[in-house]
Design an enzyme around this catalytic site. Structure first.
Site, PDB file in Angstrom:
ATOM      1  CG  ASP A  94      -0.186   0.205   2.513  1.00 36.14           C
ATOM      2  OD1 ASP A  94       0.716  -0.608   2.809  1.00 36.14           O
ATOM      3  OD2 ASP A  94      -0.487   1.170   3.244  1.00 36.14           O
ATOM      4  CG  ASP A  97       3.563  -0.867   5.073  1.00 37.05           C
ATOM      5  OD1 ASP A  97       3.175  -1.149   3.919  1.00 37.05           O
ATOM      6  OD2 ASP A  97       2.788  -0.448   5.956  1.00 37.05           O
ATOM      7  CE1 TYR A 245      -4.614   2.536   4.534  1.00 34.31           C
ATOM      8  CE2 TYR A 245      -3.210   0.685   5.136  1.00 34.31           C
ATOM      9  CZ  TYR A 245      -3.394   1.891   4.485  1.00 34.31           C
ATOM     10  OH  TYR A 245      -2.350   2.467   3.778  1.00 34.31           O
ATOM     11  CD  GLU A 485       4.031   5.205   4.704  1.00 36.26           C
ATOM     12  OE1 GLU A 485       4.180   3.981   4.584  1.00 36.26           O
ATOM     13  OE2 GLU A 485       3.570   5.727   5.755  1.00 36.26           O
TER      14      GLU A 485
END
Length: 508
Positions: A94, A97, A245, A485
């Site tokens: 995603d 990571d 999430y 990120e």
């Protein structure tokens, strides 16, 4: 008094007619002058479009194909799913990571598909690359939904993964598999997955009709599961998916969103009836105006307004009003405006990864402007007339900010422009590639690099990062995941916006 009132009424009518004519006269692309020549653009939107799609190759998990262009990446996660004896190889990481989260991955696929459906006809040579980016996601979603009434929603233990700073090619953290089913439902992740499969089925309807049929058939089955076994997936999987999430907005928005996409993909009156009966219960008229991986209400309103404005589905008339309410919340000076625009001109709503709000909102503005133009309509915000041209202008300003028109003169897309983030929060980008350093880099060994000030050795071309704070500041620190990120769902809606702008300014 009667004469004064008549004159006043006449003036209002003339104003409305003038405004109406103003947005009908330009071409539907809204960026050409009266001689038909494109205006000069301050940015190379075509280059940004190419890079925004290339980014997805850097996020790939699984066995990489021979035509892989992000060459510093290698195969990874080749045994994913084996913990439950299912093939879950492939899909996308995603963000920075090495976990595969099904909820944001499905939203990414939906938004890439919507980008192609609205603006793919303008993409020319990039259309095939965009289709491949979608298919990499939907091939995985088909695997994740291969068992009836079950969706495998995550691969990888996020807490253990985040305790390491290692390349995906090296990862040795548990590749645990998590699922939702009848006993532990997840209407949110299931509704989003159904939306992704249905939207993608439209993308491939002409180019690969057999694949399109497979996607649509699965979308129908997955939506039935989402609707029949109701509940948010973060109830049963709270310790796994939260706080990463969590489904903060509940599952009602995904049921409306999934039904909207199935209505568009199937034209089956069953879904229109479902929307008419359940729309209000599912939050169609709520004033939640943040569109992203968690909350889909605004997206559903805009999508269903198209059915009314363009396809003339009269029973969805109310969705034009619902969509207008969202638009009015964005317009500075409108009576119901609730949007914060910072000193540099950026829409600002989220301290964490604000650019996901910017890219998704910009896409909705351009899509709705397209629908309004088709129907020769505008938005009335308490007496303030808002034309499609104004929506396009607001969207363009946000995209231009991302590309460098901001106080720092910093492009927030990696690899675009002369100045862009050098130390993004991304494991694979920050560590030496397998080609440069074949030996394994152990779990904790990478933190020395993570905490250093050295630039990332592998350029994750096209990645859009979380972006600046509310005062337009950006420290470019690798440890600052809120600002540094990237994520797939930040890029996905930007693909459509860049295609529109590149075409509008004669670059495609």
């Amino acid at each position: 008094m009667a004469i004064s009132s008549s004159r006043s009424t006449l003036l209002v009518i003339l104003l409305l007619l003038t405004t109406f004519a103003a947005f009908l006269l330009p071409s539907s692309h809204g960026a050409h002058n009266h001689r038909g020549r494109p205006r000069t653009a301050s940015h190379n939107y075509r280059d940004a479009l190419t890079k925004s799609i290339l980014f997805f190759e850097g996020q790939r998990s699984g066995k990489l194909p021979p035509n892989q262009r992000m060459s510093w990446r290698r195969d990874s996660g080749l045994t994913d799913g084996s913990a439950m004896n299912v093939d879950l190889v492939g899909g996308y990481y995603d963000a920075g990571d090495n976990v595969k989260f099904g909820f944001p991955m499905a939203f990414t696929a939906t938004m890439l598909s919507w980008s192609v459906l609205e603006f793919g006809g303008l993409m020319k040579g990039e259309l095939q690359n965009a289709r491949e980016a979608i298919r990499w996601g939907t091939d995985y979603l088909l695997k994740a939904t291969s068992h009836p009434d079950t969706i495998f929603v995550q691969v990888g233990d996020a807490k253990k993964d985040h305790a390491c700073w290692e390349r995906p090619e090296d990862m040795d953290t548990p590749r645990s598999v998590y699922k939702v089913d009848k006993n532990s439902p997840g209407s949110d992740v299931a509704g989003e997955t159904a939306a992704a499969l249905a939207a993608a089925s439209l993308v491939f309807r002409r180019s690969d009709p057999n694949y399109s049929k497979v996607l649509l058939k699965r979308a129908i089955r997955v939506f039935q599961f989402a609707d029949k076994y109701r509940g948010p997936y973060s109830n049963g999987l709270k310790s796994v998916v939260c706080p990463f999430y969590c489904s903060y907005s509940g599952y009602q928005d995904e049921l409306l969103w999934g039904a909207a996409w199935l209505h568009r993909a199937t034209k089956n009156p069953t879904y229109l009836n479902y929307i008419q009966v359940n729309g209000q219960i599912l939050g169609a008229a709520e004033f939640d105006n943040t569109f992203g991986w968690d909350n889909k209400h605004v997206g559903a309103r805009i999508l269903l307004s198209k059915a009314f404005l363009v396809q003339r589905v009269q029973s969805l008339h109310d969705y034009k009003g619902h969509a207008d309410n969202f638009i009015c919340s964005l317009i500075p000076g409108a009576p119901s405006s609730s949007t914060q625009i910072d000193a540099g001109g950026l829409l600002f709503k989220m301290s964490d990864d604000n650019m996901q709000y910017v890219t998704s909102t910009s896409f909705l503005l351009l899509a709705y402007a397209k629908y309004l133009t088709s129907a020769r309509k505008f938005v009335n915000c308490g007496g303030t007339i808002v034309t499609p041209k104004r929506l396009r202008s607001l969207a363009k300003k946000q995209v231009d900010y991302i590309l460098g028109d901001n106080p720092l003169r910093m492009s927030y897309m990696v690899g675009y422009g002369p100045r862009y983030p050098q130390r993004i929060h991304h494991r694979g980008s920050s560590l030496p590639s397998k080609a440069a350093h074949p030996a394994k880099i152990e779990c904790s060994a990478g933190f020395g690099i993570m905490n250093s000030g050295s630039p990332n050795p592998n350029v994750l071309v096209g990645a859009v990062v979380g972006g600046p704070d509310s005062r337009d500041r950006f420290p470019d620190q690798r440890s600052d995941y809120e600002q540094s990120e990237p994520s797939t769902y930040m890029n996905a809606p930007l693909v459509g916006s860049l295609a529109y702008l590149a075409h509008s300014f004669g670059q495609l």
